[in-house]
Design a protein around this motif. Structure first.
Motif, PDB file in Angstrom:
ATOM      1  N   UNK A 139      95.816  95.235  34.817  1.00 20.60           N
ATOM      2  CA  UNK A 139      96.243  96.632  34.766  1.00 20.60           C
ATOM      3  C   UNK A 139      96.964  97.071  36.029  1.00 20.60           C
ATOM      4  N   UNK A 140      96.734  96.374  37.134  1.00 19.51           N
ATOM      5  CA  UNK A 140      97.416  96.721  38.376  1.00 19.51           C
ATOM      6  C   UNK A 140      98.868  96.253  38.352  1.00 19.51           C
ATOM      7  N   UNK A 141      99.096  95.015  37.905  1.00 24.59           N
ATOM      8  CA  UNK A 141     100.455  94.459  37.859  1.00 24.59           C
ATOM      9  C   UNK A 141     101.143  94.690  36.522  1.00 24.59           C
ATOM     10  N   UNK A 142     100.417  95.266  35.562  1.00 26.60           N
ATOM     11  CA  UNK A 142     100.948  95.591  34.233  1.00 26.60           C
ATOM     12  C   UNK A 142     101.466  94.349  33.497  1.00 26.60           C
ATOM     13  N   UNK A 143     100.610  93.316  33.428  1.00 27.06           N
ATOM     14  CA  UNK A 143     100.987  92.121  32.673  1.00 27.06           C
ATOM     15  C   UNK A 143      99.751  91.401  32.158  1.00 27.06           C
ATOM     16  N   UNK A 144      99.987  90.309  31.440  1.00 24.36           N
ATOM     17  CA  UNK A 144      98.919  89.499  30.867  1.00 24.36           C
ATOM     18  C   UNK A 144      98.860  88.180  31.628  1.00 24.36           C
ATOM     19  N   UNK A 145      97.652  87.742  31.957  1.00 23.79           N
ATOM     20  CA  UNK A 145      97.479  86.547  32.778  1.00 23.79           C
ATOM     21  C   UNK A 145      96.583  85.547  32.035  1.00 23.79           C
ATOM     22  N   UNK A 146      97.120  84.361  31.700  1.00 24.23           N
ATOM     23  CA  UNK A 146      96.269  83.349  31.051  1.00 24.23           C
ATOM     24  C   UNK A 146      95.088  82.975  31.953  1.00 24.23           C
ATOM     25  N   UNK A 147      93.927  82.817  31.334  1.00 24.49           N
ATOM     26  CA  UNK A 147      92.716  82.442  32.054  1.00 24.49           C
ATOM     27  C   UNK A 147      92.337  81.037  31.586  1.00 24.49           C
ATOM     28  N   UNK A 148      92.671  80.045  32.374  1.00 27.46           N
ATOM     29  CA  UNK A 148      92.342  78.672  31.995  1.00 27.46           C
ATOM     30  C   UNK A 148      93.272  78.112  30.940  1.00 27.46           C
ATOM     31  N   UNK A 149      92.858  77.002  30.352  1.00 29.53           N
ATOM     32  CA  UNK A 149      93.655  76.298  29.357  1.00 29.53           C
ATOM     33  C   UNK A 149      93.156  76.643  27.952  1.00 29.53           C
ATOM     34  N   UNK A 150      93.813  76.061  26.963  1.00 26.93           N
ATOM     35  CA  UNK A 150      93.433  76.204  25.554  1.00 26.93           C
ATOM     36  C   UNK A 150      91.953  75.865  25.402  1.00 26.93           C
ATOM     37  N   UNK A 151      91.221  76.689  24.664  1.00 31.86           N
ATOM     38  CA  UNK A 151      89.805  76.455  24.421  1.00 31.86           C
ATOM     39  C   UNK A 151      89.634  76.052  22.966  1.00 31.86           C
ATOM     40  N   UNK A 152      89.218  74.813  22.769  1.00 32.69           N
ATOM     41  CA  UNK A 152      89.013  74.280  21.415  1.00 32.69           C
ATOM     42  C   UNK A 152      87.633  74.691  20.920  1.00 32.69           C
ATOM     43  N   UNK A 153      87.552  75.104  19.678  1.00 35.88           N
ATOM     44  CA  UNK A 153      86.263  75.419  19.067  1.00 35.88           C
ATOM     45  C   UNK A 153      85.683  74.081  18.600  1.00 35.88           C
ATOM     46  N   UNK A 154      84.515  73.765  19.099  1.00 41.54           N
ATOM     47  CA  UNK A 154      83.913  72.483  18.717  1.00 41.54           C
ATOM     48  C   UNK A 154      83.205  72.609  17.387  1.00 41.54           C
ATOM     49  N   UNK A 155      83.232  71.531  16.617  1.00 42.71           N
ATOM     50  CA  UNK A 155      82.580  71.483  15.319  1.00 42.71           C
ATOM     51  C   UNK A 155      81.126  71.081  15.540  1.00 42.71           C
ATOM     52  N   UNK A 156      80.209  71.995  15.276  1.00 50.65           N
ATOM     53  CA  UNK A 156      78.805  71.715  15.541  1.00 50.65           C
ATOM     54  C   UNK A 156      78.088  71.089  14.344  1.00 50.65           C
ATOM     55  N   UNK A 157      78.809  70.848  13.247  1.00 52.64           N
ATOM     56  CA  UNK A 157      78.149  70.273  12.065  1.00 52.64           C
ATOM     57  C   UNK A 157      78.081  68.777  12.124  1.00 52.64           C
TER      58      UNK A 157
END
Length: 157
Positions: A139-157
């Protein structure tokens, strides 16, 4: 959302906000700075997923058909869906049936679209990209900042 968060800010309450990016407009950048480090969005794809070849193919398509970039996200989604359809048809071959086509798609693994994270399907997986990018709202710089890399949803089945 803006009205709710402005009212919450007035009573000095600033909860963490977690939203799908598709539900957010640029007006979120006008929220009170008190929400700095409190708002996180999830996106299925970011510009960092795009390759030079993918961008070039998309731009060529836009230019060839004189299309506006007003709905770029939807256009990219449609192009990616078409690429997956074509790949499934190629893998199925001339003897096309619904069953054979579905079987071909189920073998799609780490398919590079050039515009999204790699796509994988399977017999028990009907969603091609299972995961997201998390983006913080600065909100200070008025932009969007990626936080880390792609997060894969793991299959728990």
């Amino acid at each position: 959302l803006k009205t709710l968060l402005e009212a919450a800010d007035k009573i000095d309450w600033r909860p963490h906000i977690l939203l799908p990016g598709a539900f957010v407009q640029k007006e979120i950048l006008a929220l009170p700075v008190g929400y700095q480090d409190k708002i996180y969005l999830a996106y299925p794809t970011l510009p960092s997923d795009q390759t030079a070849a993918g961008i070039s193919e998309f731009q060529t398509l836009l230019k060839k058909h004189e299309l506006s970039v007003k709905h770029q996200t939807s256009q990219i989604s449609a192009l990616v869906a078409a690429k997956i359809l074509v790949e499934g048809l190629k893998r199925t071959g001339k003897d096309l049936s619904r069953e054979k086509f579905m079987h071909s798609l189920e073998k799609l693994y780490q398919f590079q679209t050039g515009l999204t994270p790699r796509i994988t399907y399977g017999a028990n997986r009907r969603i091609g990209a299972m995961g997201s990018h998390i983006v913080a709202v600065d909100l200070e710089k008025k932009n969007f900042v990626p936080v880390g890399a792609w997060i894969e949803i793991s299959d728990s089945s």
